[in-house]
Each structure stands twice: as C-alpha cells, then as structure tokens.
Design an enzyme around this catalytic site. Sequence first.
Site: not given
Length: 97
Positions: A22, A40
């Site tokens: 990320r 997520n």
Amino acid sequence: MPEPDARLTAWVHGHVQGVGFRWWTRCRALELGLTGYAANQPDGRVLVVAQGPRPAGEKLLELLRGGTTWPSRPGRVDKVVADWSAPQERFEGFVER
C-alpha cells in the site's frame, strides 16, 4: 482538449499485505498526480481506488500489474482485476487505509 478524469478501481490479488504494498502504491500514485486510496481487504487482496487523468491511471495499473519501477514493487502480485468509471467522489491526496 484534455481528457476528463477517470476512476480506476483495482483489486490486487497475491501476497500484497504486510509487505509495504500500500505504501509503494501510494508513492507511485502521488508521483502520477492521482488521488484516492489503497486498502487491505479481509480476504487478503488490496483495493486500489485512484482518480485523475486516464493516462496516469493506466500507468498506475501497468505498474500494479508488474511494470518496471524503482523501487521495485513489494510482495507478489498474481492478478489485478480493474474497472474504469467516472469519478464518484473527491479525494484529498492518496492515502493508505
């Protein structure tokens, strides 16, 4: 005349949680001038929502799928499922969720 902004929604499958994926995605998106987020998901995927010029979104999608970058993409991407639409909301910057 410039193209209108587009929204990329991409579900990234593979070993992409707990490896800095990320953060890496956020850095690439900001370099490309995109706004949105990377989050997520409970099933192990990462959801990427990015808005901005379509060519920038296409470049981010290429990078998510394995395009050459430095620094190299963390984790292992097995598949990216992408969808394009018109922007649906306004984001400030690009964040990790």
